[in-house]
Design a protein around this motif. Sequence first.
Motif, mmCIF file in Angstrom:
data_model
loop_
_atom_site.group_PDB
_atom_site.id
_atom_site.type_symbol
_atom_site.label_atom_id
_atom_site.label_comp_id
_atom_site.label_asym_id
_atom_site.label_seq_id
_atom_site.Cartn_x
_atom_site.Cartn_y
_atom_site.Cartn_z
ATOM 1 N N LYS A 28 0.194 18.096 49.979
ATOM 2 C CA LYS A 28 -1.112 18.737 49.765
ATOM 3 C C LYS A 28 -2.267 17.752 49.893
ATOM 4 O O LYS A 28 -3.411 18.148 50.138
ATOM 5 C CB LYS A 28 -1.155 19.404 48.385
ATOM 6 C CG LYS A 28 -0.485 20.766 48.347
ATOM 7 C CD LYS A 28 -0.859 21.496 47.075
ATOM 8 C CE LYS A 28 -0.242 22.891 47.039
ATOM 9 N NZ LYS A 28 -0.696 23.655 45.893
ATOM 10 N N LEU A 29 -1.992 16.457 49.660
ATOM 11 C CA LEU A 29 -3.066 15.466 49.806
ATOM 12 C C LEU A 29 -3.604 15.468 51.233
ATOM 13 O O LEU A 29 -4.786 15.232 51.473
ATOM 14 C CB LEU A 29 -2.568 14.056 49.444
ATOM 15 C CG LEU A 29 -2.219 13.812 47.974
ATOM 16 C CD1 LEU A 29 -1.692 12.399 47.784
ATOM 17 C CD2 LEU A 29 -3.423 14.034 47.069
ATOM 18 N N ASP A 30 -2.705 15.701 52.192
ATOM 19 C CA ASP A 30 -3.113 15.902 53.580
ATOM 20 C C ASP A 30 -4.007 14.773 54.104
ATOM 21 O O ASP A 30 -5.041 15.025 54.739
ATOM 22 C CB ASP A 30 -3.838 17.257 53.708
ATOM 23 C CG ASP A 30 -3.943 17.686 55.174
ATOM 24 O OD1 ASP A 30 -4.936 18.308 55.544
ATOM 25 O OD2 ASP A 30 -3.034 17.333 55.967
ATOM 26 N N GLY A 31 -3.649 13.519 53.789
ATOM 27 C CA GLY A 31 -4.400 12.385 54.316
ATOM 28 C C GLY A 31 -5.710 12.097 53.609
ATOM 29 O O GLY A 31 -6.405 11.145 53.918
ATOM 30 N N LEU B 216 8.249 12.430 55.448
ATOM 31 C CA LEU B 216 7.076 12.283 54.574
ATOM 32 C C LEU B 216 6.345 10.972 54.893
ATOM 33 O O LEU B 216 5.120 10.957 55.061
ATOM 34 C CB LEU B 216 7.522 12.288 53.107
ATOM 35 C CG LEU B 216 6.401 12.183 52.078
ATOM 36 C CD1 LEU B 216 5.672 13.504 51.935
ATOM 37 C CD2 LEU B 216 6.941 11.752 50.721
ATOM 38 N N LEU B 217 7.106 9.869 54.978
ATOM 39 C CA LEU B 217 6.480 8.568 55.207
ATOM 40 C C LEU B 217 5.819 8.499 56.583
ATOM 41 O O LEU B 217 4.688 8.038 56.727
ATOM 42 C CB LEU B 217 7.501 7.438 55.069
ATOM 43 C CG LEU B 217 8.106 7.222 53.679
ATOM 44 C CD1 LEU B 217 8.958 5.971 53.664
ATOM 45 C CD2 LEU B 217 7.024 7.101 52.617
ATOM 46 N N GLU B 218 6.533 8.982 57.593
ATOM 47 C CA GLU B 218 6.011 8.874 58.966
ATOM 48 C C GLU B 218 4.819 9.800 59.180
ATOM 49 O O GLU B 218 3.825 9.445 59.814
ATOM 50 C CB GLU B 218 7.116 9.208 59.962
ATOM 51 C CG GLU B 218 6.840 8.704 61.363
ATOM 52 C CD GLU B 218 7.998 8.991 62.287
ATOM 53 O OE1 GLU B 218 8.448 10.153 62.328
ATOM 54 O OE2 GLU B 218 8.482 8.056 62.951
ATOM 55 N N GLY B 219 4.910 10.995 58.593
ATOM 56 C CA GLY B 219 3.858 11.993 58.826
ATOM 57 C C GLY B 219 2.631 11.803 57.950
ATOM 58 O O GLY B 219 1.501 11.957 58.411
ATOM 59 N N CYS B 220 2.855 11.477 56.674
ATOM 60 C CA CYS B 220 1.719 11.433 55.727
ATOM 61 C C CYS B 220 1.275 10.028 55.363
ATOM 62 O O CYS B 220 0.101 9.809 55.077
ATOM 63 C CB CYS B 220 2.094 12.167 54.436
ATOM 64 S SG CYS B 220 2.470 13.890 54.713
ATOM 65 N N PHE B 221 2.215 9.081 55.309
ATOM 66 C CA PHE B 221 1.853 7.735 54.841
ATOM 67 C C PHE B 221 2.338 6.658 55.818
ATOM 68 O O PHE B 221 3.104 5.765 55.438
ATOM 69 C CB PHE B 221 2.424 7.488 53.436
ATOM 70 C CG PHE B 221 2.129 8.607 52.465
ATOM 71 C CD1 PHE B 221 3.139 9.412 51.968
ATOM 72 C CD2 PHE B 221 0.820 8.857 52.078
ATOM 73 C CE1 PHE B 221 2.854 10.449 51.098
ATOM 74 C CE2 PHE B 221 0.527 9.893 51.199
ATOM 75 C CZ PHE B 221 1.552 10.701 50.715
ATOM 76 N N PRO B 222 1.866 6.735 57.079
ATOM 77 C CA PRO B 222 2.329 5.739 58.059
ATOM 78 C C PRO B 222 1.883 4.320 57.701
ATOM 79 O O PRO B 222 2.444 3.357 58.183
ATOM 80 C CB PRO B 222 1.676 6.214 59.363
ATOM 81 C CG PRO B 222 0.509 7.048 58.947
ATOM 82 C CD PRO B 222 0.917 7.697 57.662
ATOM 83 N N GLY B 223 0.867 4.224 56.837
ATOM 84 C CA GLY B 223 0.388 2.893 56.420
ATOM 85 C C GLY B 223 1.280 2.232 55.391
ATOM 86 O O GLY B 223 1.034 1.097 54.982
ATOM 87 N N GLY B 224 2.318 2.942 54.909
ATOM 88 C CA GLY B 224 3.247 2.336 53.951
ATOM 89 C C GLY B 224 3.073 2.860 52.534
ATOM 90 O O GLY B 224 2.222 3.702 52.246
ATOM 91 N N LYS C 227 -6.460 16.888 42.249
ATOM 92 C CA LYS C 227 -5.411 16.408 41.332
ATOM 93 C C LYS C 227 -4.277 17.427 41.261
ATOM 94 O O LYS C 227 -4.534 18.624 41.130
ATOM 95 C CB LYS C 227 -5.993 16.205 39.922
ATOM 96 C CG LYS C 227 -7.083 15.153 39.868
ATOM 97 C CD LYS C 227 -7.914 15.253 38.600
ATOM 98 C CE LYS C 227 -9.176 14.426 38.726
ATOM 99 N NZ LYS C 227 -10.126 14.668 37.663
ATOM 100 N N TYR C 228 -3.050 16.941 41.330
ATOM 101 C CA TYR C 228 -1.869 17.816 41.238
ATOM 102 C C TYR C 228 -0.938 17.228 40.187
ATOM 103 O O TYR C 228 -0.786 16.023 40.070
ATOM 104 C CB TYR C 228 -1.156 17.879 42.599
ATOM 105 C CG TYR C 228 -2.083 18.269 43.729
ATOM 106 C CD1 TYR C 228 -2.616 17.299 44.569
ATOM 107 C CD2 TYR C 228 -2.446 19.593 43.922
ATOM 108 C CE1 TYR C 228 -3.482 17.634 45.597
ATOM 109 C CE2 TYR C 228 -3.315 19.948 44.946
ATOM 110 C CZ TYR C 228 -3.832 18.972 45.785
ATOM 111 O OH TYR C 228 -4.690 19.308 46.793
ATOM 112 N N VAL C 229 -0.281 18.115 39.429
ATOM 113 C CA VAL C 229 0.531 17.661 38.289
ATOM 114 C C VAL C 229 1.950 18.211 38.393
ATOM 115 O O VAL C 229 2.147 19.387 38.715
ATOM 116 C CB VAL C 229 -0.116 18.131 36.961
ATOM 117 C CG1 VAL C 229 0.767 17.773 35.783
ATOM 118 C CG2 VAL C 229 -1.483 17.493 36.792
#
Length: 1206
Positions: free
Chosen positions: A142-145, A173-181, A277-279
């Motif tokens: 949901k953060l979507d970058g 998840l890592l490749e699509g949303c957090f490629p920066g690590g 914010k998501y919980v």
Amino acid sequence: MDAKARNCLLQHREALEKDIKTSYIMDYMISDGVLTVSEEEKVKNEPTRQQKAAMLIKMILKKDNYCYISFYKALLQEGYKDLAALLHGGIPVLSSSNGKDSLVGVTSYVKTVLCEGGVPQRPVVFVTRKKLVHAIRQKLLKLDGEPGWVTIYGMAGCGKSVLAAEAVRDHTLLEGCFPGGVHWLSVGKQDKSGLLMKLQNLCTRLDQDESFSQRLPLNIEEAKDRLRILMLRKHPRSLLILDDVWDPWVLKAFDNQCQILLTTRDRSVTDSVMGPKYVIPVESGLGKEKGLEILSLFVNMKKADLPEQAHSIIKECKGSPLVVSLIGALLRDFPNRWEYYLRQLQNKQFKRIRKCSSYDYEALDEAMSISVEMLREDIKDYYTDLSILQKDVKVPTKVLCILWDMETEEVEDILQEFVNKSLLFCDRNGKSFRYYLHDLQVDFLTEKNRSQLQDLHRKIITQFQRHHRLHTLSPDQEDCMYWYNFLAYHMASANMHKELCALMFSLDWIKAKTELVGPAHLIHEFVEYRHILDEKDCSVCENFQEFLSLNGHLLGRQPFPNIVQLGLCEPETSEVYQQAKLQAKQEVDNGMLYLEWINKKNIKNLSRLVVRPHTDAVYHACFSGDGQRIASCGADKTLQVFKAETGEKLLEIKAHEDEVLCCAFSTDDRFIATCSVDKKVKIWNSMTGELVHTYDEHSEQVNCCHFTNNSHHLLLATGSSDSFLKLWDLNEKDCRNTMFGHTNSVNHCRFSPDDKLLASCSADGSLKLWDVKSANERKSINVKQFFISSEEPQEDMEVIVKCCSWSSDGARIMVAAKNKIFLWNMDSCLKVADCRGHLSWVHSVMFSPDGSSFLTSSDDETIRLWETKKVCKNSGIVLKQEIDVLFQENEVMILAVDNMRRLQLINGKTGQIDYLTEAQVSSCCLSPHLQYVALGGEDGAIKILELLNNRIFQSKIGHKSAVRHVQFTTDGKTLISSSDDSVIQVWNWQSEEYVFLQAHQEAVKDFRLLRNSRLLSWSFDGTVKVWNIITGRIEKDFVCHQDTVLSCDISPDATKFSSTSADKTAKIWSFELLSPLHELRGHKGCVRCSVFSGDSTLLATGDDNGEIRIWSVSNGELLHLCAPISVEEGAATHGGWVTDLCFSPDSKMLVSAEGSLKWWNAVTGESAQTFYTNGTNLKKIHVSPDFKTYVTVDNLGILYILQVLE
């Protein structure tokens, strides 16, 4: 658009149309690409605000999910949190992988990313909790970058950290949303210095090649900024995981546009930060089946084959994954002891760790006791040694090698056994291992081994002393940071008071530690261990703490200042000075240069008591009516009450939900009022701390509160960021009066002693006086005008008037703005005094009841008590920067003008001051044999004063504008002056003969006398001219530069001269040629000064970027570049413009004046010493012929007479 999103929008349409302003929201949506400019025009054409909003919502309803999300984000961005909350439930989920799950799970790519980011590995025995892991991943999608927060919360030991680590073990998840690590940071319970250490370590990890900065950030604000830059530029689209966050204020350091996943026990920690914010709540215990699954994996049996006791053990463990793991690890080694361990748990045979545990694990103490008991006999003691570790601290293997006197491999083998039994955790960072205990394990060990703790701490100190000498600790050693951060803690805990004092009162230790991590942690230790350090001598502790506090801004800079030189600036009675002098004398024998500030006695420290009752900025402090107590409040949300004489604490109240901005005693001292960022005003019983009233009528944060001085009819005034003042009657529920008039936040208010007037000051730069009875404005004073100077244009300057206080007779009022404090006479509205002492913004000022002292509080975390008499006497006199100095044999005579227009003749050695005359002086000089003084006036007048009998001679023909320079000829019979009017006057004042040198087209910058009645002058017109001062004729006319000539110097052999200019060049000329010998290029700023060496072979030039270049005179080659060390984003630490230079007689040393004084080795170009003045912007340095005495004045008007230490 999803039906759910559409329905949510329709449902809340009316509320949205009523409240939103569309213009900024549409800007946001256009930048997101979900709204076009033509659609924006269509909305703008609607006649009313409500119709504009209706048209925008109508458009959104016809668009897709992205438009809904953009609108939701725009509402948050523009401060419509309540409206955004209405739409939160309808946010559609955007799929990141279009339903294709081809690359899920743990690939080698995932392993690499997580290992590099410090994400903990799966526990030895791992049981998946798919539903929770899936829920976390969905929220991360949901953060979507975009920046935002995903919170996993639940009680201690429920497996939050394991779930967080598992959620990111996914390729897609890592490749699509957090490629920066992914970057993992264990936070834990922290104070400010602890958090700074964590942030420093994180920044080091994120910038391993040091491409952004060579040094660690030295405070939380700087670390926050560094982190933002690193995440934005070096690791874009990466995820930051904060494990075990306890306090909301910690998150403010990470609230800088990052994507963050955090684990916490407190769901409300994210209330104080911005963004979506998501919980995800984690149930407190494992289900029975999951618990059994863990046990079955530990003992390597099928779940169905587990004995009966397994079910009862799960029940006794209260479902805690941590406890189940501890018991499982024991059973793996002793598979026949099911009954035994169950009985131990049921009978609660182990000493209770906590009678009222803040953790809900009654079984934990028992489970841990059993685990420790079952260790091999030969390693049990090693586990006991771990009792001295602090919570949330990861200890390098090397520290334990020193503690146990063992090789690395031996230590790692022992620790691995603890890890296998879930008694210790291991974090692999690159090649090295770091070990840490869970909070519960620390509590358990501390309680169990309480009687041995002192000896255990003593043991680690003894071992440290065997292996290390303090000055042999080098930053590249694995254990170095641990010792710098925790050596003092171990000494204090070992009751080794003598050793702690020796450590903390050592300049070597202070230098080494501050160089590595800045001064904040060290100042914290002085506060923390004050009770021990005071045992030796409280004045010594005070000396060191004040030295650190007052030099913190220098100790946090690069290049790191010479701490011995800083110590030499302390008062001669100070222990810091005595240590520095001792060290300096030893180092001088080895060729080091040090300087004594010989007139520093005249610079008085005006404050009387400095206390630090708060853990953050102090926003306000006030006296009780009888002067016996002081109340203070600040950013740590507390109200503190302590004794005015000693600083002893009487009350501590958690007063508000947010920062407490002001507090006030009522006249009878029965009540204390507080007000806060939470918009509330509260009244407390001052003796018991009980809450009496709460008022809630201001629409913004309430900045100030003050009671009337008459207790018969008690009124309270409050001022707020809503720009209003309100009056309250304690007997009524609602506000009595509201006062309008300020155009910005009201920062402070004070009743006059007779209660007829209320003074208020504001961010609009004014001080206003109000009539209390009618609530009308009576008078307004513009404070901003006192900050206006030629350097700082009025329109560029913001002056926020922070606070004010009346004297007891109502005749004077004191005001604080920026870091200055002003005192006004109410009848004449004249300024009486100002004082400087705090390092940062002053938030409050207040007179004591008898007016003999006053109180100030500041962002520098200190509260200072000043003596009014001293301040009024001392604060006024400051010198102007235009001085003349005469060095005669052993004498140093200084001619200076002060701000009271008095001409002073100061004996540099004795400190004696003779006040000569009063005049509007713009320049002055001494005659060669100290018989006469020449004065140039602001009005162009020129006078000569004979010192023996005070006779005055005045030039009949003055200049048309301010005189900039005056100089006697060597026989003292002729005075030469130059002015802004472009004329140079040669006045033989004894025969009243005049010669005028007129040819420059613009103002003359300066001049120098040559041999044989010749004079060299240079001007804003770009020319340099040589004159005959007897005939007034030009003998040589050099067209030197296209721009202003800023300085010239004449070579000692009198054959050449140099010129420097605003065109960024310098030139070397021969008096015989009209074209330059050499043009010196390379400076990137205005070249402001130049000087030849004594042997005429070298020329040094200095520019506005703080750069000094040393050139060969014979061929114009650049020999050395003495450059400032640049820090991130190009800010030089050199201190700005180089305004003056001087070589030593042997040409081996060079001194420069700029923001500080610097000495350079002219042979190598390296810095030899720096003297940091209190102020900055030095204009000139006067140097004795033997290069051993230096005189200058800084921009605060402080005189420095420095002498080389021999």
